[in-house]
Design a protein around this motif. Sequence first.
Motif, PDB file in Angstrom:
ATOM      1  N   ILE A  49      49.863  69.133 105.269  1.00  0.00           N
ATOM      2  CA  ILE A  49      49.127  68.708 103.877  1.00  0.00           C
ATOM      3  C   ILE A  49      48.505  69.617 103.384  1.00  0.00           C
ATOM      4  O   ILE A  49      48.078  69.761 102.163  1.00  0.00           O
ATOM      5  CB  ILE A  49      47.841  67.515 104.013  1.00  0.00           C
ATOM      6  CG1 ILE A  49      47.102  67.977 104.387  1.00  0.00           C
ATOM      7  CG2 ILE A  49      48.325  66.227 103.750  1.00  0.00           C
ATOM      8  CD1 ILE A  49      45.438  67.104 104.723  1.00  0.00           C
ATOM      9  N   ASP A 265      51.201  61.995 108.405  1.00  0.00           N
ATOM     10  CA  ASP A 265      51.128  63.344 107.318  1.00  0.00           C
ATOM     11  C   ASP A 265      51.964  62.298 106.022  1.00  0.00           C
ATOM     12  O   ASP A 265      50.675  63.127 105.189  1.00  0.00           O
ATOM     13  CB  ASP A 265      51.696  65.013 108.278  1.00  0.00           C
ATOM     14  CG  ASP A 265      51.214  65.426 109.065  1.00  0.00           C
ATOM     15  OD1 ASP A 265      49.926  65.584 109.220  1.00  0.00           O
ATOM     16  OD2 ASP A 265      52.461  66.422 109.533  1.00  0.00           O
ATOM     17  N   ARG A 269      49.387  62.151 102.595  1.00  0.00           N
ATOM     18  CA  ARG A 269      50.343  63.085 101.698  1.00  0.00           C
ATOM     19  C   ARG A 269      49.790  61.817 100.057  1.00  0.00           C
ATOM     20  O   ARG A 269      49.698  62.324  99.017  1.00  0.00           O
ATOM     21  CB  ARG A 269      51.472  63.441 101.943  1.00  0.00           C
ATOM     22  CG  ARG A 269      51.045  64.861 102.370  1.00  0.00           C
ATOM     23  CD  ARG A 269      52.972  65.063 102.720  1.00  0.00           C
ATOM     24  NE  ARG A 269      53.156  65.708 101.313  1.00  0.00           N
ATOM     25  CZ  ARG A 269      52.863  67.060 100.977  1.00  0.00           C
ATOM     26  NH1 ARG A 269      52.332  67.740 102.347  1.00  0.00           N
ATOM     27  NH2 ARG A 269      53.155  68.316 100.003  1.00  0.00           N
TER      28      ARG A 269
END
Length: 325
Positions: A49, A265, A269
Amino acid sequence: MERHWKPSASIKNLIKRAEIINDIRLFFLEKKILEVETPILSQSTVTDINLTPFETNYFFSENTSNKLKLWLITSPEYHMKRLLAAKSGPIYQICHSFRNQEYGTHHNPEFTMLEWYQISCSMETFIKQIDLFLQKILKSKKSKKISYQEVFIKYLNIDPFSTNVSELHKISKKFNLQYLTELEKNLHILIEMLFTLVIEPLLAKEDQPIFIYHFPIEQASLAAQNYKDNRIAERFEIFFKGIEIGNGFYELTDYLEHKKRLINDNKNRQKMNLPIRKIDNNFLSAIKHGLPLCSGVAIGIDRLIMIALNKKSINEVISFSFDRC
């Protein structure tokens, strides 16, 4: 604007830069560590990110709809780990990497990175090897080593592994940072903010490189979890003169944990309204095949040379800075 055709670094500095890079290569040559080259363009990119990659397209024909999306690498990590899985042995690479939205005294969107992997090497042993590398290249003193927990206790008098949001807000106020932190309720983000905004500048007072190790597991990235304490990751960062010059791991080798972290992740996001990134299946397949036990580090060459030449900006040690490219 006429002067913008000129290099941002003096020719004298560029000659010194070439000498330092030559010294780096000699260091690895003496240790019989293989220099490799991997692609700058990749069909996949990172899910992290904190990184914004550059994207482009390859056109298969004049028909512009027949195209393949490609990414400029943010680091050579994924490709180098594929080489490690193919039994390359210890390797290093000096290459250009690319990160969007990063520009300043210590950042350029296109920069030079040294990435280095040692096989069957613990984090502690690897830190000692990097320390010797820095002493040789920077002519620096022997480094200091301090854990993430210890550095918070030393500078802020708190334990980052047992603190709370209220205590962190009080410390932020003490350093007049409440305008940045008062709306933040996430404990781990607040800890990261205080490390960056308070502790990192204080490290500038030290006259030798500092390795800070055992970061919180929430900041593990692709570092292995510590086998004694599941709150911490086998991750370290290197600072010199208040500047971060390197980030390293005792590498995560577990395939399922890799996959879980990359998926998480993308979940993060999504929460942050950032674009979802396709997971690099070639990278995951290499991990599944078998990444050897190893430690790795990424070192910013431009920052390293800036420090070696006692300059205030990386623009003084790269041939053409972003505003002149």
